[in-house]
Write a protein that holds these residues in place. Structure first.
Motif, short mmCIF file in Angstrom:
data_model
loop_
_atom_site.label_atom_id
_atom_site.label_comp_id
_atom_site.label_asym_id
_atom_site.label_seq_id
_atom_site.Cartn_x
_atom_site.Cartn_y
_atom_site.Cartn_z
N GLU A 75 55.52 -25.05 13.04
CA GLU A 75 54.90 -23.74 13.25
C GLU A 75 54.09 -23.70 14.53
N GLU A 76 53.35 -24.76 14.79
CA GLU A 76 52.54 -24.83 16.01
C GLU A 76 53.43 -24.86 17.25
N THR B 123 54.79 -21.41 17.85
CA THR B 123 53.75 -20.57 18.45
C THR B 123 53.63 -20.84 19.94
#
Length: 161
Positions: free
Chosen positions: A4-5, A8
């Motif tokens: 997820e990071e 992003t």
């Protein structure tokens, strides 16, 4: 850093956020550098003389692809694969440029003959002693060939077909 990071960061780089690009560069710069170094040695990419510049070019192309929508994040493994493919294309472009540059300087304009000194090539290409010695032995062996065979080898070494 989880998926997820990373997603992003890629989204931020797509918007042109310099912080996201810097974070991606920081995370993958050593990975790209290490892989190009390994491949340069394994495949004898002698034209790859400025590794740092090549790594920079990989990231320039990578961020451009992200902004143009040519790369969509589908996991870290795919991101690493894209960086490696981009690295290959950057290095092949460097090879093409080196070939064009060599082709321009191979001929003596006054005599119209091939101008290529294999011994000088061996002395200047590699700084590492073992490789220099190996290339010096190669230059000596090539120097002992007949003129026609020597010319074929010299043209091959300079990137000509």
């Amino acid at each position: 850093m989880n998926e997820e990071e990373l997603a992003t960061l890629v989204e931020g780089a797509a918007r042109g956020e310099s912080e996201a690009e810097a974070a991606l560069y920081e995370r993958y710069q050593r990975f790209v550098s290490r892989r190009l170094t390994e491949t340069r040695g394994r495949r004898n990419w002698f034209w790859l003389t400025d590794l740092e510049s090549a790594v920079q070019d990989v990231f320039v192309q990578f961020f451009k692809a992200i902004r143009e929508g040519k790369f969509a994040f589908e996991g870290e493994h795919r991101l690493q694969g894209f960086l490696l493919r981009t690295g290959f294309f950057v290095v092949m472009d460097l090879k093409d440029r080196a070939r064009r540059d060599q082709a321009i300087s191979l001929y003596d304009p006054e005599e119209g003959e091939l101008r290529f000194d294999v011994a000088d090539f061996a002395d200047s290409v590699y700084d590492q002693l073992e490789r220099q010695r190996c290339l010096q032995l190669l230059a000596k062996a090539i120097g002992g060939l007949g003129e026609a065979r020597r010319e074929v080898i010299e043209r091959s070494l300079s990137g000509q077909k």
